[in-house]
Design a protein around this motif. Structure first.
Motif, PDB file in Angstrom:
ATOM      1  N   GLY A   1      25.602  28.737 -31.953  1.00  0.00           N
ATOM      2  CA  GLY A   1      25.291  27.319 -32.000  1.00  0.00           C
ATOM      3  C   GLY A   1      23.936  26.441 -31.569  1.00  0.00           C
ATOM      4  O   GLY A   1      23.104  27.216 -31.384  1.00  0.00           O
ATOM      5  N   LEU A   2      24.332  25.387 -31.529  1.00  0.00           N
ATOM      6  CA  LEU A   2      23.189  24.526 -31.076  1.00  0.00           C
ATOM      7  C   LEU A   2      22.842  24.225 -29.772  1.00  0.00           C
ATOM      8  O   LEU A   2      23.907  24.364 -28.854  1.00  0.00           O
ATOM      9  CB  LEU A   2      23.280  23.161 -31.764  1.00  0.00           C
ATOM     10  N   PRO A   3      21.600  24.077 -29.213  1.00  0.00           N
ATOM     11  CA  PRO A   3      21.478  23.773 -27.746  1.00  0.00           C
ATOM     12  C   PRO A   3      22.009  22.340 -27.429  1.00  0.00           C
ATOM     13  O   PRO A   3      22.279  21.576 -28.398  1.00  0.00           O
ATOM     14  CB  PRO A   3      19.901  24.129 -27.705  1.00  0.00           C
ATOM     15  N   VAL A   4      21.860  22.215 -25.977  1.00  0.00           N
ATOM     16  CA  VAL A   4      22.467  20.828 -25.693  1.00  0.00           C
ATOM     17  C   VAL A   4      21.590  19.692 -26.418  1.00  0.00           C
ATOM     18  O   VAL A   4      20.408  19.796 -26.154  1.00  0.00           O
ATOM     19  CB  VAL A   4      22.477  20.870 -24.103  1.00  0.00           C
ATOM     20  N   GLN A   5      22.307  18.822 -27.006  1.00  0.00           N
ATOM     21  CA  GLN A   5      21.409  17.780 -27.652  1.00  0.00           C
ATOM     22  C   GLN A   5      21.070  16.705 -27.016  1.00  0.00           C
ATOM     23  O   GLN A   5      22.109  16.146 -26.317  1.00  0.00           O
ATOM     24  CB  GLN A   5      22.014  17.274 -29.013  1.00  0.00           C
ATOM     25  N   LEU A   6      19.908  16.112 -26.529  1.00  0.00           N
ATOM     26  CA  LEU A   6      19.552  15.162 -25.551  1.00  0.00           C
ATOM     27  C   LEU A   6      19.093  13.965 -26.172  1.00  0.00           C
ATOM     28  O   LEU A   6      18.224  14.194 -27.290  1.00  0.00           O
ATOM     29  CB  LEU A   6      18.551  15.483 -24.596  1.00  0.00           C
ATOM     30  N   ARG A   7      19.625  12.631 -26.386  1.00  0.00           N
ATOM     31  CA  ARG A   7      19.080  11.626 -26.980  1.00  0.00           C
ATOM     32  C   ARG A   7      17.536  11.188 -26.703  1.00  0.00           C
ATOM     33  O   ARG A   7      16.713  10.844 -27.534  1.00  0.00           O
ATOM     34  CB  ARG A   7      19.944  10.393 -26.862  1.00  0.00           C
ATOM     35  N   TYR A   8      17.216  11.217 -25.464  1.00  0.00           N
ATOM     36  CA  TYR A   8      15.785  10.748 -25.068  1.00  0.00           C
ATOM     37  C   TYR A   8      15.854  11.403 -23.468  1.00  0.00           C
ATOM     38  O   TYR A   8      16.689  11.551 -22.869  1.00  0.00           O
ATOM     39  CB  TYR A   8      15.669   9.509 -25.092  1.00  0.00           C
ATOM     40  N   ASN A   9      14.382  11.228 -23.053  1.00  0.00           N
ATOM     41  CA  ASN A   9      14.171  11.421 -21.765  1.00  0.00           C
ATOM     42  C   ASN A   9      13.181  10.420 -21.319  1.00  0.00           C
ATOM     43  O   ASN A   9      11.927  10.584 -21.766  1.00  0.00           O
ATOM     44  CB  ASN A   9      13.450  12.801 -21.567  1.00  0.00           C
ATOM     45  N   MET A  10      13.609   9.545 -20.466  1.00  0.00           N
ATOM     46  CA  MET A  10      12.772   8.263 -20.270  1.00  0.00           C
ATOM     47  C   MET A  10      11.480   8.376 -19.604  1.00  0.00           C
ATOM     48  O   MET A  10      10.478   8.118 -19.954  1.00  0.00           O
ATOM     49  CB  MET A  10      13.555   7.434 -19.331  1.00  0.00           C
ATOM     50  N   PRO A  11      11.308   9.494 -18.596  1.00  0.00           N
ATOM     51  CA  PRO A  11      10.074   9.592 -18.079  1.00  0.00           C
ATOM     52  C   PRO A  11       9.115  10.013 -19.010  1.00  0.00           C
ATOM     53  O   PRO A  11       7.824   9.680 -19.222  1.00  0.00           O
ATOM     54  CB  PRO A  11      10.353  10.795 -16.806  1.00  0.00           C
ATOM     55  N   ILE A  12       9.596  11.372 -20.024  1.00  0.00           N
ATOM     56  CA  ILE A  12       8.699  11.776 -20.830  1.00  0.00           C
ATOM     57  C   ILE A  12       8.203  10.759 -22.058  1.00  0.00           C
ATOM     58  O   ILE A  12       6.952  10.615 -22.498  1.00  0.00           O
ATOM     59  CB  ILE A  12       9.476  12.975 -21.782  1.00  0.00           C
TER      60      ILE A  12
ATOM     61  N   PHE B   1       5.666   8.542 -20.613  1.00  0.00           N
ATOM     62  CA  PHE B   1       4.296   9.246 -20.410  1.00  0.00           C
ATOM     63  C   PHE B   1       3.858   9.308 -21.961  1.00  0.00           C
ATOM     64  O   PHE B   1       2.431   9.203 -21.814  1.00  0.00           O
ATOM     65  CB  PHE B   1       4.879  10.765 -19.926  1.00  0.00           C
ATOM     66  N   TYR B   2       4.518   9.762 -23.010  1.00  0.00           N
ATOM     67  CA  TYR B   2       3.980   9.661 -24.045  1.00  0.00           C
ATOM     68  C   TYR B   2       3.564   8.336 -24.774  1.00  0.00           C
ATOM     69  O   TYR B   2       2.644   8.329 -25.675  1.00  0.00           O
ATOM     70  CB  TYR B   2       4.804  10.381 -25.092  1.00  0.00           C
ATOM     71  N   THR B   3       3.998   7.161 -24.049  1.00  0.00           N
ATOM     72  CA  THR B   3       3.304   6.011 -24.547  1.00  0.00           C
ATOM     73  C   THR B   3       2.154   5.562 -23.580  1.00  0.00           C
ATOM     74  O   THR B   3       0.969   5.092 -24.259  1.00  0.00           O
ATOM     75  CB  THR B   3       4.692   4.812 -24.419  1.00  0.00           C
ATOM     76  N   ILE B   4       1.956   5.879 -22.286  1.00  0.00           N
ATOM     77  CA  ILE B   4       1.133   5.266 -21.533  1.00  0.00           C
ATOM     78  C   ILE B   4      -0.164   6.195 -21.768  1.00  0.00           C
ATOM     79  O   ILE B   4      -1.143   5.424 -21.824  1.00  0.00           O
ATOM     80  CB  ILE B   4       1.517   5.253 -19.934  1.00  0.00           C
ATOM     81  N   VAL B   5      -0.198   7.579 -21.687  1.00  0.00           N
ATOM     82  CA  VAL B   5      -1.243   8.223 -21.774  1.00  0.00           C
ATOM     83  C   VAL B   5      -2.031   7.853 -22.878  1.00  0.00           C
ATOM     84  O   VAL B   5      -3.157   7.659 -23.035  1.00  0.00           O
ATOM     85  CB  VAL B   5      -0.792   9.682 -21.660  1.00  0.00           C
ATOM     86  N   PRO B   6      -1.571   8.011 -24.274  1.00  0.00           N
ATOM     87  CA  PRO B   6      -2.226   7.499 -25.206  1.00  0.00           C
ATOM     88  C   PRO B   6      -2.868   6.236 -25.424  1.00  0.00           C
ATOM     89  O   PRO B   6      -3.993   6.046 -25.920  1.00  0.00           O
ATOM     90  CB  PRO B   6      -1.342   7.860 -26.577  1.00  0.00           C
TER      91      PRO B   6
END
Length: 300
Positions: free
Chosen positions: A88-99, A102-107
């Motif tokens: 089957g499929l792994p656990v599906q996560l909608r989003y991870n707020m810290p990541i 991070f992906y917004t601030i660093v760029p």
């Protein structure tokens, strides 16, 4: 404790390898493989170290970002791979707020940083000398497909022709002695006025690590200090027509004595005065300043 010892033993050979590699770098490697750098020699102009520093620092930052990105990607592939017996499929996560943050601030920080350092260096390079600090003033006039050089202070000029094929040399070679050559004295503050007679050109001396576009009807400037004698290749860096590839020139940075001798040789050839945009094709364009309109207005 065992884990710390393993890290310590692994760090020793890595540090030794890095020290050996960095110690063996040539000047070209230390300056990002950019042209114009030689061991135990000054930079070609007062700006080349600044340009090389921006280039190398940018690549170091980008490589660090790349290593982190590749490392996280590989880690995610390994850590979250499907194990034996799983279905089957792994656990599906909608989003991870810290990541996501991070992906917004660093760029954003990287883009602003690149912009700030580029603007700082550009402002320093574009700063013109005060009039009293200019030792040599040269007007460079681009034309399809060659260069004219006016030595303003000395009131002499050197006309140029486009590159001529060398029939006695290898295929594609040019007669180097016939290429337009701009002479500059070493250790001099030089101001270069850039003009174009016809279309957009671009003045590029490869080892200067800087180029500037030349627009009809507009004067641009380059201010620099020559720091090393030598002959440096130049070319038009803007596609300007059929023979763009033949729009080449050389820059010779020489001693003050050799520069003075060259200026006198131009006087001996009768090349006194200044070339102008008299043959500018754009003077025939429509508009209130066009010669045809003036004549019609006078006739009326």
């Amino acid at each position: 404790m065992r884990h710390n010892r393993r890290l310590r033993w692994a760090a020793i050979p890595i540090a030794a390898t890095l020290s050996l590699v960095l110690a063996g770098c040539t000047q070209a490697q230390l300056h990002g493989f950019l042209p114009g750098f030689e061991a135990d020699q000054p930079a070609v102009t007062n700006h080349t170290d600044r340009v090389a520093g921006l280039w190398v620092t940018s690549w170091i930052v980008l490589l660090v970002v790349g290593v982190i990105t590749w490392g996280l990607t590989i880690w995610a592939v390994i850590a979250y791979r499907r194990r034996r017996g799983q279905t089957g499929l792994p656990v599906q996560l909608r989003y991870n707020m810290p990541i996501e943050v991070f992906y917004t601030i660093v760029p954003l920080i990287l883009v602003l940083g690149f912009f700030a350092f580029t603007a700082r260096d550009q402002q320093a390079i574009e700063q013109r000398f005060a009039e009293e600090d200019v030792d040599v003033k040269v007007e460079v006039i681009a034309k399809q497909w060659a260069w004219d050089f006016n030595y303003v202070n000395e009131d002499v000029y050197s006309p140029g022709i486009q590159g001529q094929p060398d029939v006695d040399g290898p295929d594609g070679s040019l007669v180097q002695s016939e290429l337009p050559t701009l002479y500059l004295p070493v250790d001099a503050n030089v101001e270069i006025e850039l003009e174009s007679r016809d279309v957009i050109h671009s003045f590029w001396v490869v080892d200067f690590l800087y180029k500037k576009d030349m627009f009809p009807g507009k004067t641009n400037y380059m201010s620099l200090t020559t720091q090393r004698e030598g002959t440096y290749e130049g070319k038009c860096a803007e596609l300007c027509g059929e023979y763009h590839s033949l729009m080449l020139f050389n820059v010779k940075v020489v001693s003050q004595g050799e520069y003075d001798e060259y200026i006198e040789s131009l006087r001996d050839l009768g090349q006194e005065g200044q070339l102008s945009n008299e043959y500018d094709r754009n003077q025939n364009l429509p508009g209130p300043g066009a010669p045809e309109l003036k004549e019609e207005h006078e006739a009326e």
